[in-house]
Design an enzyme around this catalytic site. Sequence first.
Site, PDB file in Angstrom:
ATOM      1  N   ILE A 136       3.833  -4.959  -0.044  1.00 25.92           N
ATOM      2  CA  ILE A 136       3.949  -4.294  -1.341  1.00 25.92           C
ATOM      3  C   ILE A 136       2.733  -3.415  -1.622  1.00 25.92           C
ATOM      4  O   ILE A 136       2.863  -2.263  -2.045  1.00 25.92           O
ATOM      5  CB  ILE A 136       4.111  -5.344  -2.466  1.00 25.92           C
ATOM      6  CG1 ILE A 136       5.431  -6.099  -2.291  1.00 25.92           C
ATOM      7  CG2 ILE A 136       4.065  -4.682  -3.834  1.00 25.92           C
ATOM      8  CD1 ILE A 136       5.649  -7.205  -3.302  1.00 25.92           C
TER       9      ILE A 136
ATOM     10  N   SER B 143      -9.275  -6.774  -1.973  1.00 26.12           N
ATOM     11  CA  SER B 143      -8.646  -8.017  -1.510  1.00 26.12           C
ATOM     12  C   SER B 143      -9.657  -8.834  -0.726  1.00 26.12           C
ATOM     13  O   SER B 143     -10.743  -8.361  -0.390  1.00 26.12           O
ATOM     14  CB  SER B 143      -7.429  -7.708  -0.626  1.00 26.12           C
ATOM     15  OG  SER B 143      -7.840  -7.108   0.589  1.00 26.12           O
TER      16      SER B 143
ATOM     17  N   LYS C 185       1.899 -17.437 -14.483  1.00 23.74           N
ATOM     18  CA  LYS C 185       2.698 -16.294 -14.887  1.00 23.74           C
ATOM     19  C   LYS C 185       3.075 -16.377 -16.367  1.00 23.74           C
ATOM     20  O   LYS C 185       3.062 -15.369 -17.087  1.00 23.74           O
ATOM     21  CB  LYS C 185       3.967 -16.205 -14.036  1.00 23.74           C
ATOM     22  CG  LYS C 185       3.714 -15.896 -12.569  1.00 23.74           C
ATOM     23  CD  LYS C 185       3.027 -14.561 -12.375  1.00 23.74           C
ATOM     24  CE  LYS C 185       2.853 -14.240 -10.898  1.00 23.74           C
ATOM     25  NZ  LYS C 185       2.142 -12.953 -10.682  1.00 23.74           N
TER      26      LYS C 185
END
Length: 243
Positions: A77, A96, A223
């Site tokens: 992604i 990252s 989330k």
Amino acid sequence: MHKNHDVALLLAMFWRTYLILAISIAITSTFYHIPFPFITLSTIINTTTTTTTTATTTTMPASTNPILLILGSGPRIGTSVAKSFASKGYTIVLASRSGTNNKTSEGYHSLRFDLSDPSSIPSLFANVKKEAGGPPSVVICNAGSFTAPPDKDSVLSIPVENLVRDFAVNTISPYVAAYEAAKAWDVMGKEGEGTKKTFIYTGNILNTVVLPVPMLTDAGMGKAASAYWIGVADANFAAKGYR
């Protein structure tokens, strides 16, 4: 046992598809100024520039191109999103754990960064300014972390240290990143006019539905919590004309 494994695999596949759809819609909105109302997929915090600078604020150097910062950029992604934005003239910064602190073969800036340490985010934004020539006008938080309960009979058996780490990656670090992004946009002032300023957090079904799958417990916690603060921020920024 096999049934639970099959359900987990199906959910994982659904989750991946959901993320790809969310980011695709968000990117379309960013490029073409289309409203993006699906808060359950992702939320965009779009700011019009303000001038809340103080005497201690210094002017950031102007960047030739708008800058995209991807937090948690991966080979799938993250790579696809970076390519899409690069084709629109964005300077790309990838952050990252596997970052090289160098440039990639595509010319992207690659910074080593771990979202499990929220206190390091201010220095990350400082590094983005140093390496790319200015603050990011678009920030995409695409990282995620979860730990399955080691005891299959107890959803509450996740080790505390894992729970804290995952919550930092899924909720606290994105919160700090949104703060740093909004602060940088304010400082940009008129220098950033004409550049759309956007914060994108990739969500999934876990912030809208409670799934009885123990392995998704702490991911769902992160989330759901993030969906709450993003919703509050969205409403708060609306008073200033932010979308």
